[in-house]
Write an enzyme that holds these catalytic residues in place. Structure first.
Site, PDB file in Angstrom:
ATOM      1  N   ARG A   3       0.805  -1.235   0.000  1.00  0.00           N
ATOM      2  CA  ARG A   3       0.000   0.000   0.000  1.00  0.00           C
ATOM      3  C   ARG A   3       0.833   1.278   0.000  1.00  0.00           C
ATOM      4  O   ARG A   3       0.320   2.354   0.254  1.00  0.00           O
ATOM      5  CB  ARG A   3      -0.984  -0.023   1.178  1.00  0.00           C
ATOM      6  CG  ARG A   3      -0.326  -0.069   2.502  1.00  0.00           C
ATOM      7  CD  ARG A   3      -1.255  -0.562   3.603  1.00  0.00           C
ATOM      8  NE  ARG A   3      -0.458  -0.875   4.756  1.00  0.00           N
ATOM      9  CZ  ARG A   3      -0.167  -0.008   5.726  1.00  0.00           C
ATOM     10  NH1 ARG A   3      -0.661   1.205   5.699  1.00  0.00           N
ATOM     11  NH2 ARG A   3       0.595  -0.353   6.713  1.00  0.00           N
ATOM     12  N   HIS A   4       2.129   1.137  -0.263  1.00  0.00           N
ATOM     13  CA  HIS A   4       2.986   2.332  -0.376  1.00  0.00           C
ATOM     14  C   HIS A   4       3.644   2.402  -1.748  1.00  0.00           C
ATOM     15  O   HIS A   4       4.148   1.405  -2.252  1.00  0.00           O
ATOM     16  CB  HIS A   4       4.092   2.315   0.682  1.00  0.00           C
ATOM     17  CG  HIS A   4       3.589   2.605   2.059  1.00  0.00           C
ATOM     18  ND1 HIS A   4       3.270   1.619   2.949  1.00  0.00           N
ATOM     19  CD2 HIS A   4       3.354   3.789   2.683  1.00  0.00           C
ATOM     20  CE1 HIS A   4       2.846   2.184   4.083  1.00  0.00           C
ATOM     21  NE2 HIS A   4       2.884   3.494   3.946  1.00  0.00           N
TER      22      HIS A   4
ATOM     23  N   ARG B 105      -4.821   4.738  -3.142  1.00  0.00           N
ATOM     24  CA  ARG B 105      -5.463   3.980  -2.045  1.00  0.00           C
ATOM     25  C   ARG B 105      -6.977   3.989  -2.207  1.00  0.00           C
ATOM     26  O   ARG B 105      -7.641   3.004  -1.912  1.00  0.00           O
ATOM     27  CB  ARG B 105      -5.069   4.558  -0.699  1.00  0.00           C
ATOM     28  CG  ARG B 105      -3.615   4.322  -0.395  1.00  0.00           C
ATOM     29  CD  ARG B 105      -3.391   3.967   1.044  1.00  0.00           C
ATOM     30  NE  ARG B 105      -1.974   3.870   1.302  1.00  0.00           N
ATOM     31  CZ  ARG B 105      -1.413   4.170   2.464  1.00  0.00           C
ATOM     32  NH1 ARG B 105      -2.167   4.597   3.461  1.00  0.00           N
ATOM     33  NH2 ARG B 105      -0.121   4.030   2.627  1.00  0.00           N
TER      34      ARG B 105
HETATM   35  P1  ATP Z   1       0.781   5.636   6.117  1.00  0.00           P
HETATM   36  O1  ATP Z   1       0.842   5.812   7.611  1.00  0.00           O
HETATM   37  O2  ATP Z   1      -0.300   4.706   5.663  1.00  0.00           O
HETATM   38  O3  ATP Z   1       2.116   5.355   5.503  1.00  0.00           O
HETATM   39  P2  ATP Z   1       0.868   8.488   6.088  1.00  0.00           P
HETATM   40  O4  ATP Z   1       0.126   8.795   7.333  1.00  0.00           O
HETATM   41  O5  ATP Z   1       2.365   8.505   6.099  1.00  0.00           O
HETATM   42  O6  ATP Z   1       0.354   7.073   5.524  1.00  0.00           O
HETATM   43  P3  ATP Z   1      -0.023  10.977   5.044  1.00  0.00           P
HETATM   44  O7  ATP Z   1       1.214  11.783   5.105  1.00  0.00           O
HETATM   45  O8  ATP Z   1      -1.029  11.132   6.099  1.00  0.00           O
HETATM   46  O9  ATP Z   1       0.378   9.434   4.913  1.00  0.00           O
HETATM   47  O10 ATP Z   1      -0.656  11.203   3.581  1.00  0.00           O
HETATM   48  C1  ATP Z   1      -2.059  11.344   3.342  1.00  0.00           C
HETATM   49  C2  ATP Z   1      -2.582  10.182   2.493  1.00  0.00           C
HETATM   50  O11 ATP Z   1      -1.788  10.030   1.320  1.00  0.00           O
HETATM   51  C3  ATP Z   1      -2.504   8.840   3.176  1.00  0.00           C
HETATM   52  O12 ATP Z   1      -3.613   8.633   4.010  1.00  0.00           O
HETATM   53  C4  ATP Z   1      -2.493   7.902   2.008  1.00  0.00           C
HETATM   54  O13 ATP Z   1      -3.793   7.688   1.478  1.00  0.00           O
HETATM   55  C5  ATP Z   1      -1.679   8.662   0.967  1.00  0.00           C
HETATM   56  N1  ATP Z   1      -0.279   8.251   0.995  1.00  0.00           N
HETATM   57  C6  ATP Z   1       0.694   8.712   1.800  1.00  0.00           C
HETATM   58  N2  ATP Z   1       1.859   8.121   1.564  1.00  0.00           N
HETATM   59  C7  ATP Z   1       1.655   7.255   0.551  1.00  0.00           C
HETATM   60  C8  ATP Z   1       2.479   6.346  -0.150  1.00  0.00           C
HETATM   61  N3  ATP Z   1       3.762   6.231   0.132  1.00  0.00           N
HETATM   62  N4  ATP Z   1       1.926   5.604  -1.131  1.00  0.00           N
HETATM   63  C9  ATP Z   1       0.619   5.733  -1.423  1.00  0.00           C
HETATM   64  N5  ATP Z   1      -0.219   6.578  -0.799  1.00  0.00           N
HETATM   65  C10 ATP Z   1       0.273   7.328   0.179  1.00  0.00           C
END
Ligand code: ATP
Ligand code: MG
Length: 433
Positions: free
Chosen positions: A219-220, A407
């Site tokens: 999921r990243h 996502r």
């Molecule tokens: P996670 O804890 O799941 O790694 P995050 O809290 O680091 O996510 P945020 O900085 O809150 O991510 O970013 C807002 C949104 O962007 C996330 O909720 C997610 O849907 C998306 N997102 C963030 N990082 C990634 C990534 N590396 N790949 C795909 N989607 C991402």
């Protein structure tokens, strides 16, 4: 191509020219069927070996699968044909041959591993299932845009090359900007706030974010599409309502307009989530997780929620929900603390049962408190001067969120891996295509 008729528009009784890919060739001896595929669907081309011109028969039966051909002929009704119509060719020409050995089978009859599929994305996208994912993605993003516009938001585009990251830290990709070090931006956060503080007030952006995440997970991504919103005179509650509206509208548009694609993806139980989504405080969330006994350890105030904890809680919740009132210490400096309790923030996450979709919150809009918050997180306020300086000149209270585009698509279509939701994924190993 001139005078080309799409296969879906072919009507019996007309002479047509169709062009597309050789989807299948079925040689039954005296008769052969060439199934031609274009963006609208498939059609059968009938080749009668005895009665037809020898060159034409040769051209039609020796062409390799996935070659591009153009066929001119009479369209006739034929109940035994897959679409009830077939074309009886007068002319067949090979526009672009395909080599007989394909790196993967676009018909999907033979499964290929994800890396092979991503290496050969053009061929992979010829399968109905994969094509459907990107049709849905396009429809989903269009719905997101329309919804924001209906909510009086202005679409903006902010720089992706920046001098300092949004939150500093290790998740930044450094680049060389002439003789200086610069970074690929990890979020439009600070820019969107700067615009929300102008009299534009409500903004959204759909654009790339770059995260140098070391870990390889389903999921990243290292380059993702972020759907960002920021609104002046919004608080966290109003931002959550906006988030619900956007997510629901995306699902509704797909449910209404992508029935064919959902069928190709075998999603016959596709359901649109119903707002309002339940809102749990962080404390309630960890209490529930602890009560479920999902982890070996007991979670306490200030702990991040491990993936297994999110899973267990998600299963319990069953559909989208919010986690609100996160501890201030785990949220970034720009998130405002609650007025009644500085230990608690206005930060929220929207969760799909399987994973986090959104992070958002009300922002700290008071200059002095903001500079203090930057310092508290061990960052240097002078690096963010371009940002916090503007808070000295009439910055209204504001709130917003970031929604991961891939996502959203991944959870909507129940995809196993986020790489399925992006055409050319960037991950730890993959830099091309
Ligand atoms: P996670 O804890 O799941 O790694 P995050 O809290 O680091 O996510 P945020 O900085 O809150 O991510 O970013 C807002 C949104 O962007 C996330 O909720 C997610 O849907 C998306 N997102 C963030 N990082 C990634 C990534 N590396 N790949 C795909 N989607 C991402
Ligand atoms: Mg987050």
């Amino acid at each position: 191509m001139q005078d080309r008729t799409l296969t879906a528009a072919v009507t019996p009784g007309e002479t047509v020219t169709i062009a597309g890919w050789v989807h299948e060739l079925r040689d039954l001896g005296g008769i052969a069927f060439l199934i031609l595929r274009d963006r609208s669907g498939h059609i059968q081309v009938k080749i009668e070996k005895e009665t037809m011109d020898e060159d034409l028969v040769e051209a039609a039966t020796s062409v390799a699968r996935e070659s591009v051909v153009s066929v001119t002929g009479m369209a006739e009704e034929e109940p035994r044909a897959p679409t009830g119509i077939e074309v009886v060719p007068e002319e067949i020409s090979v526009v672009a041959p395909a080599e007989p050995e394909l790196p993967l089978d676009p018909s999907g009859k033979v499964d290929a591993e994800l890396p092979t599929r991503l290496d050969n994305r053009t061929l992979d996208l010829r399968s109905d299932r994969v094509k459907a994912i990107f049709e849905v993605r396009s429809r989903m993003l269009a719905a997101v845009r329309t919804t924001f516009r209906e909510e009086d938001c202005t679409e903006i585009t902010t720089p992706k090359i920046v001098a300092t990251g949004t939150e500093g830290g290790t998740e930044l990709f450094p680049i060389t900007y002439f003789a200086r070090e610069a970074f690929m931006n990890q979020s439009p956060q600070l820019f969107k706030q700067l615009v929300a503080g102008s009299s534009i007030e409500r903004v959204f952006e759909i654009g790339p974010i770059f995260r140098a995440e070391e870990h390889n997970t389903p999921r990243h991504l290292n380059e993702a599409t972020s759907i960002d919103f920021e609104g002046a005179f919004f608080d966290a509650d109003a931002a959550m309502t906006m988030a619900e509206t956007v997510v629901t509208a995306a699902y509704e548009a797909v449910a209404t307009d992508c029935t064919e694609q959902l069928e190709a993806l075998e999603l016959d139980d596709f359901t649109v989530p119903e707002p309002p989504f339940p809102r749990l405080t962080y404390e309630e969330a960890i209490d529930q997780i602890n009560a479920l006994g999902a982890l070996d350890v007991t979670l306490g105030w200030g702990d991040d929620l491990p993936t297994e904890a999110e899973r267990a809680l998600g299963e319990e919740m069953g559909d989208h929900y919010f986690i609100t009132d996160w501890p201030s210490e785990v949220k970034p400096f720009y998130i405002k603390d609650r007025d009644d309790d500085p230990e608690r923030s206005t930060g929220f996450d929207m969760m799909h049962p399987d994973m986090e979709l959104i992070s958002g919150g009300q922002r700290e809009h008071r200059h002095e408190q903001l500079v203090h918050a930057i310092q508290e997180q061990g960052l240097d306020p002078s690096q963010f001067e371009y940002y916090h300086d503007m808070f000295r000149y009439g910055m209204p209270p504001h709130a917003g969120f970031g929604l991961g585009g891939e996502r959203l698509l991944m959870t909507m279509l129940d995809l196993d891996n986020i790489r399925e939701a992006v055409l050319f994924p960037r991950d730890r190993q993959r830099l091309s295509p």
